[in-house]
Scaffold this motif. Structure first.
Motif, short mmCIF file in Angstrom:
data_model
loop_
_atom_site.label_atom_id
_atom_site.label_comp_id
_atom_site.label_asym_id
_atom_site.label_seq_id
_atom_site.Cartn_x
_atom_site.Cartn_y
_atom_site.Cartn_z
N ARG A 137 0.91 -1.18 0.05
CA ARG A 137 -0.11 -0.03 -0.21
C ARG A 137 0.94 1.15 0.02
N GLU A 138 1.08 1.68 -1.14
CA GLU A 138 2.10 2.79 -1.33
C GLU A 138 1.63 3.72 -2.50
N VAL A 139 1.97 5.05 -2.20
CA VAL A 139 1.77 6.12 -3.09
C VAL A 139 3.13 7.09 -3.15
N ALA A 140 3.70 7.02 -4.15
CA ALA A 140 5.02 7.77 -4.34
C ALA A 140 4.67 9.03 -5.15
N VAL A 141 5.05 10.17 -4.69
CA VAL A 141 5.00 11.47 -5.60
C VAL A 141 6.36 11.87 -5.72
N THR A 142 6.75 12.31 -7.08
CA THR A 142 8.13 12.58 -7.31
C THR A 142 8.08 13.85 -8.22
N VAL A 143 9.00 14.84 -8.19
CA VAL A 143 9.18 15.87 -8.87
C VAL A 143 10.56 16.11 -9.57
N ARG A 144 10.44 16.07 -11.06
CA ARG A 144 11.69 16.17 -11.70
C ARG A 144 11.61 17.10 -12.89
N ILE A 145 12.60 17.27 -13.32
CA ILE A 145 12.74 18.26 -14.58
C ILE A 145 13.50 17.46 -15.66
N GLU A 146 12.64 17.27 -16.84
CA GLU A 146 13.07 16.83 -18.11
C GLU A 146 12.61 17.39 -19.31
N ALA A 147 13.89 17.84 -20.12
CA ALA A 147 13.50 18.35 -21.43
C ALA A 147 12.63 19.92 -21.15
N GLU A 148 12.97 20.76 -20.53
CA GLU A 148 12.48 22.08 -20.44
C GLU A 148 10.98 21.85 -19.66
N GLU A 149 10.72 20.56 -18.81
CA GLU A 149 9.45 20.64 -18.38
C GLU A 149 9.54 20.12 -16.87
N LEU A 150 8.67 20.26 -16.09
CA LEU A 150 8.46 19.88 -14.93
C LEU A 150 7.61 18.83 -14.80
N HIS A 151 7.85 17.56 -14.31
CA HIS A 151 7.16 16.54 -14.18
C HIS A 151 6.76 16.03 -12.76
N ILE A 152 5.55 15.98 -12.51
CA ILE A 152 4.86 15.82 -11.39
C ILE A 152 4.56 14.35 -11.34
N ASP A 153 5.05 13.37 -11.05
CA ASP A 153 4.59 12.01 -10.90
C ASP A 153 3.99 11.18 -9.79
N VAL A 154 2.74 10.69 -9.99
CA VAL A 154 2.18 10.12 -8.93
C VAL A 154 1.86 8.71 -9.28
N ILE A 155 2.41 7.80 -8.55
CA ILE A 155 2.58 6.34 -8.64
C ILE A 155 1.82 5.52 -7.41
N ASP A 156 0.84 4.75 -7.88
CA ASP A 156 0.04 4.14 -6.66
C ASP A 156 0.47 2.55 -6.82
N SER A 157 0.01 1.81 -6.06
CA SER A 157 -0.03 0.28 -6.04
C SER A 157 -1.37 -0.02 -6.01
N GLY A 158 -2.24 0.62 -6.70
CA GLY A 158 -3.81 0.14 -6.86
C GLY A 158 -3.99 -0.98 -7.81
N VAL A 159 -5.53 -1.01 -8.11
CA VAL A 159 -5.57 -1.89 -8.89
C VAL A 159 -5.71 -1.66 -10.43
N GLY A 160 -5.25 -0.33 -10.98
CA GLY A 160 -4.63 -0.01 -12.33
C GLY A 160 -6.14 0.14 -12.88
N ILE A 161 -5.73 0.65 -14.16
CA ILE A 161 -6.84 1.32 -14.95
C ILE A 161 -6.96 0.73 -16.48
N PRO A 162 -7.80 0.11 -16.83
CA PRO A 162 -7.91 -0.54 -18.26
C PRO A 162 -7.45 0.36 -19.26
N ARG A 163 -6.65 -0.30 -20.16
CA ARG A 163 -5.91 0.86 -21.21
C ARG A 163 -6.98 1.45 -22.02
N GLU A 164 -8.27 0.93 -22.28
CA GLU A 164 -9.20 1.63 -23.08
C GLU A 164 -9.89 2.80 -22.32
N ARG A 165 -9.58 2.87 -21.11
CA ARG A 165 -10.12 4.10 -20.13
C ARG A 165 -9.09 5.09 -19.91
#
Length: 651
Positions: free
Chosen positions: A562-590
């Motif tokens: 049961r984890e949620v990780a939040v990461t802030v990084r800079i790539e190619a003149e952009e600020l990326h805010i990544d939210v990664i969870d250990s949940g059930v996932g989302i079907p590709r079509e959604r």
């Protein structure tokens, strides 16, 4: 987690370019080498043919010189034999019956001739009756053809009537010929008859007895010298035009021979014989008047044969020159070796230049591909910096144009989507704000009243009350600002530390995470303590909180990790805010539908939280979308440009 993988490069364009250029150079070298080898071989063969022609010309000159020398000696000897004949007539009796053979031998020695024979006519022949050579006695001349006719003309007092040999008054002399009495000898004869004797006087010279004759009239010495000094010349033969024809044969007393003038090989040695081929090329050379060449394999040796016709004033003949083809093949082998070394060096150079050229071509294409990948990952504002005036530059410009048009399309799409449901959203938000206003006001009042009623509250209780008061104010402000944003789409932009803002959002959601037994972590991977952007702090804060709440809610109660990780990084003149969870996932079509209004799968959810996140991201010139998702969890990324101004979305 499954990656949202792009098509994998199976064979790089760089290596295709290298392979094409290398293959093209290989083909060019192969074709060029083959052509060069063929041309070089033809040139060598032509050079050999030219050498053969020069040798044939040299031999022709030698033959002409030999014939001229032979004619001179023949005339000189003929005169000497005529003088000797007159001297012999004065010293012999007029009847041959009164002459002895010994007398002729002594007279030959005195006059310096090889021998003397007396010929006397009979009823049907002309025979040798006396001679210094016993083999000449009794010799019949009836079978001598032109010679017999010349003898009869001489006896008739008409030696000039014959067109064969040379004739003067009372005298006729034939050319050098094989002696009938001994065909191994080649002699020169003179015949004298003036009617005062009953016999023809015949003094003669044997060829081998003539000093220097071989050096003066023989072509063989020249041919032997050429073969000895030219290593690529194997043999030279001068072929008579009657070569392969049935020659005229003479016979006497059981001995048969071919006269020297009718020999198939006039000079030299006929070796490396391939009879049918040689005859065919000889005849073709005589009929066309041009040199004929052919490669032949004789006695385990590959040779080149050249047949050069000589069609001068005299009797035609052909000079056959046999050359060693191995010398040509050796030169060609050396040439191929040098060509292989040069070709290898050119291939290495081609490979190096191909690699450099491929790098120059594929480097901008790689940047274009990366930009297209970013656009595919919903970073629609991706830009390609490729300054070229060729097709690659045009492609980069088209990608940039596509990116700009996609952003415009998103703006328009946002307007259309918001235009369809904005009224309902405004009404729903106003109703929600109205309904929430009373409990939020009560919460704020109780948070303010409780410390007065209970002045002895502990520090922890006071901290909790302060959080309740801040949360209620934030809820009121978010509801109010969201309603305003839906109405006019305007942002309240100011300079803000986004790293701190994300950290505060994580702190706000930490109590919710603890209640759900979820480990919530924050990681700053920008390499900087502060990253300042011009943003609407409250709306961006609310959007990040929405992402965190959705991530926490996506983890079921029975999930072990049961984890949620939040990461802030800079790539190619952009600020990326990544939210990664250990949940059930989302079907590709959604993946694309979760940001559309009213598409929530939560029980009792309205589906407006992620819609709000998407609108806020687009309003700031960025995007938000699913990076990857699987039954083990979901990775969502919000991209914010570091340089571009925020996009104001009009209501």
């Amino acid at each position: 987690m499954q990656l949202n993988a792009h098509p994998r490069v199976r064979f790089s364009l760089r290596y295709k370019i290298i392979a094409i250029l290398f293959g093209a150079m290989l083909v060019v070298l192969a074709l060029g080498g083959t052509l060069f080898y063929t041309v070089a071989r033809q040139q060598m063969l032509k050079s050999a043919e030219k050498q053969g022609q020069l040798l044939a010309q040299q031999i022709e000159l030698e033959v002409e010189s030999s014939e001229a020398g032979q004619a001179y000696i023949d005339k000189l000897l003929g005169n000497e034999l005529r003088i000797a004949s007159i001297a012999i007539e004065k010293q012999l009796p007029p009847h041959w019956q009164d002459v002895t053979n010994e007398q002729l031998r002594q007279l030959s020695a005195e006059l310096g001739v090889s021998g003397i024979t007396l010929l006397a006519p009979t009823a049907d022949d002309i025979v040798g009756v006396r001679s210094s050579d016993p083999h000449e006695i009794g010799l019949s001349t009836r079978g001598m053809g032109k010679w017999y006719i010349a003898f009869r003309d001489l006896l008739a007092g008409k030696p000039q009537a014959s067109t064969y040999g040379t004739a003067e008054k009372n005298y006729w002399s034939g050319p050098f010929a094989n002696a009938t009495s001994d065909p191994s000898k080649v002699d020169k004869w003179g015949y004298y008859y003036d009617g005062t004797t009953n016999y023809i006087i015949d003094p003669f010279y044997v060829q081998t007895s003539i000093p220097g004759y071989e050096q003066v009239v023989s072509v063989n010495s020249t041919i032997r010298h050429i073969v000895a000094t030219e290593p690529d010349i194997l043999s030279i033969a001068v072929l008579n035009r009657t070569f392969d024809e049935k020659p005229i044969r003479y016979s006497y007393k059981g001995v048969s021979w071919i006269d020297i003038a009718n020999q198939p090989v006039m000079y030299g040695a006929y070796r490396y014989a391939h009879h049918d081929l040689d005859v065919r090329l000889k005849d073709r050379a005589l009929s066309t008047g041009h040199m004929q060449t052919a490669l032949d394999h004789v006695d385990h040796t590959t040779v080149m044969k050249a047949f050069i016709p000589e069609l001068g004033e005299g009797s035609p003949y052909v000079v056959e020159i046999v050359m060693n083809y191995r010398l040509i093949t050796a030169q060609l082998a050396d040439l191929l070796h040098d060509m292989a070394i040069l070709g290898g060096a050119l291939l290495v150079l081609t490979a190096v230049l191909s690699f450099v050229g491929a790098e120059l071509i594929t480097r901008p294409l790689k940047r274009i591909t990366e930009a297209v990948d970013e656009i595919a990952d919903r970073n629609f504002a991706a830009h390609v910096d490729v300054a070229r005036s060729d097709e690659i530059g045009v492609l980069a410009a088209h990608v940039n144009e596509m990116s700009e048009k996609l952003v415009e399309y998103l703006r328009e799409l946002t307007r259309r989507e918001r235009g369809r449901g904005v009224d309902y959203l405004v009404m729903a938000t106003q109703a929600l704000v109205h309904e929430l206003g009373t409990p939020l006001a009560a919460m704020r009042q109780m948070a303010e009243l409780l410390p007065r009623l209970e002045p002895n509250l502990g520090e922890k209780a006071r901290e909790i009350l302060e959080r309740m008061r801040s949360a209620s104010e934030y809820a009121n402000r978010i509801a109010r600002d969201f309603t305003a944003f839906l109405r006019n789409g305007m942002l309240t932009v100011r300079r803000c530390d986004v790293v701190r803002l994300v950290s505060d959002a994580v702190g706000l959601c930490s109590s919710m995470a603890q209640a759900r037994h979820v480990k919530l972590s924050f990681h700053n991977e920008t390499g900087q303590r502060h990253v300042y952007l011009d943003v609407d702090e409250d709306k961006l804060f609310g959007a990040i909180v929405n992402l965190l709440r959705n991530a926490i809610d996506a983890i079921p109660d029975d999930r072990a990790r049961r984890e949620v990780a939040v990461t802030v990084r800079i790539e190619a003149e952009e600020l990326h805010i990544d939210v990664i969870d250990s949940g059930v996932g989302i079907p590709r079509e959604r993946w694309d539908r979760i940001f559309v209004p009213y598409s929530s799968t939560k029980k009792g959810g309205l589906g407006l939280g992620l819609t709000f996140c998407g609108l806020i991201a687009i309003a700031h010139g960025g995007t938000v979308g699913v990076v990857q998702s699987s039954p083990q969890g979901t990775h969502i990324r919000m991209r914010l440009p570091l340089k571009h101004e925020p996009i104001q979305v009009d209501a």
